[in-house]
Design a protein around this motif. Structure first.
Motif, mmCIF file in Angstrom:
data_model
loop_
_atom_site.group_PDB
_atom_site.id
_atom_site.type_symbol
_atom_site.label_atom_id
_atom_site.label_comp_id
_atom_site.label_asym_id
_atom_site.label_seq_id
_atom_site.Cartn_x
_atom_site.Cartn_y
_atom_site.Cartn_z
ATOM 1 N N VAL A 76 32.421 -8.947 17.056
ATOM 2 C CA VAL A 76 32.839 -10.349 17.031
ATOM 3 C C VAL A 76 31.805 -11.166 17.799
ATOM 4 O O VAL A 76 31.206 -10.683 18.770
ATOM 5 C CB VAL A 76 34.248 -10.520 17.648
ATOM 6 C CG1 VAL A 76 34.251 -10.156 19.129
ATOM 7 C CG2 VAL A 76 34.771 -11.931 17.446
ATOM 8 N N GLY A 77 31.574 -12.392 17.367
ATOM 9 C CA GLY A 77 30.606 -13.249 18.028
ATOM 10 C C GLY A 77 31.152 -13.852 19.315
ATOM 11 O O GLY A 77 32.337 -14.181 19.418
ATOM 12 N N VAL A 78 30.279 -13.956 20.307
ATOM 13 C CA VAL A 78 30.589 -14.663 21.552
ATOM 14 C C VAL A 78 29.614 -15.837 21.610
ATOM 15 O O VAL A 78 28.401 -15.637 21.519
ATOM 16 C CB VAL A 78 30.405 -13.752 22.782
ATOM 17 C CG1 VAL A 78 30.622 -14.542 24.071
ATOM 18 C CG2 VAL A 78 31.355 -12.563 22.715
ATOM 19 N N TYR A 79 30.134 -17.063 21.770
ATOM 20 C CA TYR A 79 29.306 -18.248 21.573
ATOM 21 C C TYR A 79 29.329 -19.212 22.751
ATOM 22 O O TYR A 79 30.354 -19.346 23.450
ATOM 23 C CB TYR A 79 29.770 -19.014 20.321
ATOM 24 C CG TYR A 79 29.746 -18.194 19.069
ATOM 25 C CD1 TYR A 79 28.585 -18.066 18.313
ATOM 26 C CD2 TYR A 79 30.894 -17.522 18.629
ATOM 27 C CE1 TYR A 79 28.561 -17.300 17.157
ATOM 28 C CE2 TYR A 79 30.879 -16.756 17.468
ATOM 29 C CZ TYR A 79 29.707 -16.647 16.741
ATOM 30 O OH TYR A 79 29.685 -15.892 15.609
ATOM 31 N N ILE B 242 40.658 -9.202 22.209
ATOM 32 C CA ILE B 242 39.696 -8.986 21.126
ATOM 33 C C ILE B 242 38.634 -7.972 21.536
ATOM 34 O O ILE B 242 38.207 -7.138 20.741
ATOM 35 C CB ILE B 242 39.042 -10.322 20.727
ATOM 36 C CG1 ILE B 242 40.098 -11.263 20.141
ATOM 37 C CG2 ILE B 242 37.916 -10.105 19.716
ATOM 38 C CD1 ILE B 242 39.607 -12.663 19.866
ATOM 39 N N THR B 243 38.197 -8.036 22.797
ATOM 40 C CA THR B 243 37.207 -7.088 23.290
ATOM 41 C C THR B 243 37.594 -6.656 24.701
ATOM 42 O O THR B 243 38.565 -7.157 25.271
ATOM 43 C CB THR B 243 35.787 -7.695 23.253
ATOM 44 O OG1 THR B 243 34.827 -6.659 23.495
ATOM 45 C CG2 THR B 243 35.623 -8.812 24.277
ATOM 46 N N SER B 244 36.835 -5.729 25.262
ATOM 47 C CA SER B 244 37.150 -5.210 26.597
ATOM 48 C C SER B 244 36.281 -5.884 27.652
ATOM 49 O O SER B 244 35.245 -6.481 27.339
ATOM 50 C CB SER B 244 36.928 -3.701 26.635
ATOM 51 O OG SER B 244 35.546 -3.405 26.477
ATOM 52 N N LEU B 245 36.675 -5.758 28.905
ATOM 53 C CA LEU B 245 35.895 -6.321 30.000
ATOM 54 C C LEU B 245 34.538 -5.620 30.091
ATOM 55 O O LEU B 245 33.511 -6.268 30.357
ATOM 56 C CB LEU B 245 36.660 -6.191 31.317
ATOM 57 C CG LEU B 245 36.002 -6.804 32.554
ATOM 58 C CD1 LEU B 245 35.697 -8.287 32.348
ATOM 59 C CD2 LEU B 245 36.893 -6.611 33.785
ATOM 60 N N ARG C 17 37.233 -15.161 27.660
ATOM 61 C CA ARG C 17 38.344 -15.634 26.837
ATOM 62 C C ARG C 17 38.700 -14.604 25.762
ATOM 63 O O ARG C 17 39.867 -14.383 25.453
ATOM 64 C CB ARG C 17 37.984 -16.969 26.172
ATOM 65 C CG ARG C 17 38.100 -18.183 27.098
ATOM 66 C CD ARG C 17 37.648 -19.439 26.364
ATOM 67 N NE ARG C 17 37.884 -20.628 27.151
ATOM 68 C CZ ARG C 17 39.008 -21.342 27.125
ATOM 69 N NH1 ARG C 17 40.000 -20.973 26.341
ATOM 70 N NH2 ARG C 17 39.145 -22.419 27.867
ATOM 71 N N LYS C 18 37.686 -13.985 25.191
ATOM 72 C CA LYS C 18 37.953 -12.964 24.174
ATOM 73 C C LYS C 18 38.541 -11.699 24.800
ATOM 74 O O LYS C 18 39.273 -10.953 24.153
ATOM 75 C CB LYS C 18 36.681 -12.658 23.394
ATOM 76 C CG LYS C 18 36.363 -13.774 22.390
ATOM 77 C CD LYS C 18 35.184 -13.463 21.532
ATOM 78 C CE LYS C 18 35.098 -14.444 20.368
ATOM 79 N NZ LYS C 18 35.123 -15.851 20.763
ATOM 80 N N VAL C 19 38.235 -11.464 26.078
ATOM 81 C CA VAL C 19 38.838 -10.333 26.790
ATOM 82 C C VAL C 19 40.335 -10.552 26.955
ATOM 83 O O VAL C 19 41.143 -9.668 26.652
ATOM 84 C CB VAL C 19 38.163 -10.135 28.170
ATOM 85 C CG1 VAL C 19 38.942 -9.116 28.999
ATOM 86 C CG2 VAL C 19 36.715 -9.663 27.998
#
Length: 570
Positions: A509-512, A558-561, A552-554
């Motif tokens: 997933v993209g992080v922007y 959606i994703t891990s730390l 925020r995605k953590v």
């Protein structure tokens, strides 16, 4: 009271709060633009899970759900429905009983499609509801005439590996690809490696010779892992085979070469590979980048932008002029972000030209140019030519020097929309990089509209991820703060690993960091401010940096730390 413009399956998904209304409207428009059905688009764009869509459709419209995994594909009535109609309406004939034809569909409300099939076949059609993912694989297998209708790419035997349609372009490969004699095992091995890479979702394949060993590695979800160790004696034959496939000079082993491979998986599916050879101490290392044109058609909702970030990007794309810059390291998804934007803009009313080194994704309707320094066609020269060809939108693969930067900025100031990339670590650093190149600050402030910095993080597997409790003090040290992310939302998940994923992760997933150049940021630029000042002002105006976006995605699961730290922590 306003009525919703939605109907059928889209309306039901919105009513069940599975899709936002705006996302559903956008999906309908995108599906029409890409000649897809709504059901096909939302599943391929990962807006809705295939199983969830099938369940909703079955409950909403009273249509029983049929399990295609239990179906005998030998029963498909051949040549009853035209292949173009099967692709167009995302529908597959299953049974013919007298004058009745039973059609597998993912959206039972697609009555127009059923009516067209009815008209063309002269048969009465009945819809059979099936899972969209399984239907997609079945259609692809049916259209490929593979003989093993349920297998797709699985179960390919040695003869099929020998005969797989692989070449440098659409032309016949000639005698050099004849898999006869001693080369047949090498041909089969290479073809199998390419197929395995596609199946596993790899982005790159590395063929690496060493003094006493040879290895093949895939980069999957951004991480390299070893998949094979062929005998070192095959080193020269493997590199020769790959160079023949990609139209390189097999006699030249002293300098790097570039090439391209096209692998036809079926009549409707082809994958391109960008190939580079590099002379090393113990032979030629060859790396293949897998280029899937469908990645540009996923839609902006599938990329991972937050709602406000998506709005800023879409607003910039809607402007008639200005410059959109995307920045990040190699392999961070910059090309997909740019081509997603170009795909949105790609209409018959616009003239779009791109200059790239090399072209990675082929899109119908866009004029794409491969730059070549050998013949004097660099980015600056290509850009000059574009401006003499009545352009509306121009995409420059990368701004590498002052000459290219000045021409691109002049184009953005004279009524053209310009998209490009730069290799910097963050949005504020992109602005100072342009200053360091020698671009006047006034030109930067008046031409650049939006800067997007991005990374790709591995996505946690929804089947096996589990929550983990971390002390509040640890989270605060990592960068969590209650202003940006409320404490009651600090829900952290960690990877586990199961049969559905790779070590707890599945996909990326993209992080922007999306920064609009506001009046106050423009003033800092014109005053010659540095990246720290620009970053502080951007944060003050509410633009999240990469670290905050990753955290925020953590907390969204959606994703891990650990993954957020890998891609964004200094």
């Amino acid at each position: 009271m306003t009525t919703s413009p939605l109907s059928g399956l889209a309306k039901r998904l919105v009513a069940d709060k599975i899709l936002e209304e705006q996302a559903a409207v956008s999906a309908i428009k995108a599906a029409r633009r890409e000649n897809q059905t709504f059901a096909q688009h939302v599943v391929e764009s990962k807006l809705v899970k295939s199983r969830e869509l099938a369940k909703v459709a079955s409950e909403a419209f009273g249509t029983p759900l049929f399990d295609m995994s239990a179906y005998n594909f030998d029963l498909i009535p051949k040549s009853v429905v035209d292949e173009k109609l099967i692709s167009k309406h995302f529908a597959l004939p299953l049974y013919k009983r007298g004058n009745r034809l039973f059609i597998a569909v993912a959206d039972p409300t697609n009555l127009a499609g059923l009516d067209e099939i009815n008209f063309n076949t002269g048969l009465n059609t009945d819809a059979v509801l099936v899972d969209a993912d399984k239907l997609s694989k079945a259609i692809e297998s049916y259209l490929s005439d593979s003989g093993d209708m349920g297998a797709g790419l699985e179960g390919i035997d040695n003869e099929e590996l020998d005969a797989l349609d692989v070449g440098g372009d659409d032309k016949d490969n000639g005698d050099s690809d004849d898999p006869g004699g001693d080369e047949a095992p090498v041909v089969r091995f290479v073809n199998k490696v390419l197929l395995d890479a596609i199946r596993s979702g790899a982005s790159d394949i590395h063929f690496e010779p060493y003094e006493k060993s040879y290895r093949v590695r895939f980069r999957t979800d951004g991480v390299l892992h070893e998949v094979a160790k062929p005998p070192i004696q095959l080193s020269n034959r493997l590199s020769a085979r790959l160079k023949v496939m990609s139209r390189m000079d097999i006699s030249e082993k002293r300098v790097p070469q570039d090439g391209r491979i096209k692998m036809k998986l079926s009549k409707i599916k082809a994958i391109d590979f960008r190939v580079n050879s590099l002379p090393t101490l113990w032979g030629e290392k060859i790396v293949l980048r897998i280029l899937d044109p469908s990645s540009a058609k996923l839609g902006i909702d599938a990329l991972g932008y937050e709602d406000e970030q998506k709005k800023i990007y879409m607003d910039a794309l809607a402007q008639p002029q200005g410059m959109i810059l995307v920045t990040g390291p190699t392999g961070s998804g910059k090309t997909v972000s740019l081509y997603t934007g170009l795909n949105i803009l790609n209409t018959s009313e616009r003239n779009i030209s791109t200059a790239e080194d090399p072209v990675e994704i082929n899109l119908e309707g866009i004029n794409q140019v491969n730059v070549s320094n050998k013949v004097g066609l660099n980015f600056a020269e290509a850009l000059r030519s574009f401006l003499r060809q009545d352009p509306d939108i121009v995409m420059v693969g990368e701004i590498r020097d002052l000459e290219t930067a000045e021409i691109a900025i002049k184009a953005a100031q004279t009524g053209h929309l310009v998209l490009s990339t730069l290799h910097t670590n963050s949005a504020p650093e992109t602005l100072t990089r342009l200053m360091n190149m020698g671009v006047p600050t006034f030109n930067i402030a008046t031409s650049v509209s939006v800067i997007i910095a991005q990374r790709l993080a591995r996505r946690l597997c929804n089947e096996c991820k589990k929550p983990v409790n971390l002390p509040e003090e640890v989270l605060e040290i990592e960068g969590f703060d209650s202003v940006t992310i409320p404490k009651d939302h600090w829900n952290i998940y960690q990877p586990v690993g199961c049969e559905h994923c790779s070590k707890g992760y599945k996909g990326r997933v993209g992080v922007y960091e999306v920064v609009r150049i506001t009046d106050s940021i423009s003033r800092i630029i014109m005053e010659g401010g540095n990246s720290i000042q620009i970053a502080d002002k951007a944060r003050e105006e509410g633009f999240n940096n990469l670290r905050t976006s990753a955290l925020r995605k953590v907390v969204m699961g959606i994703t891990s730390l650990e993954e957020a730290n890998r891609v964004t922590k200094d």
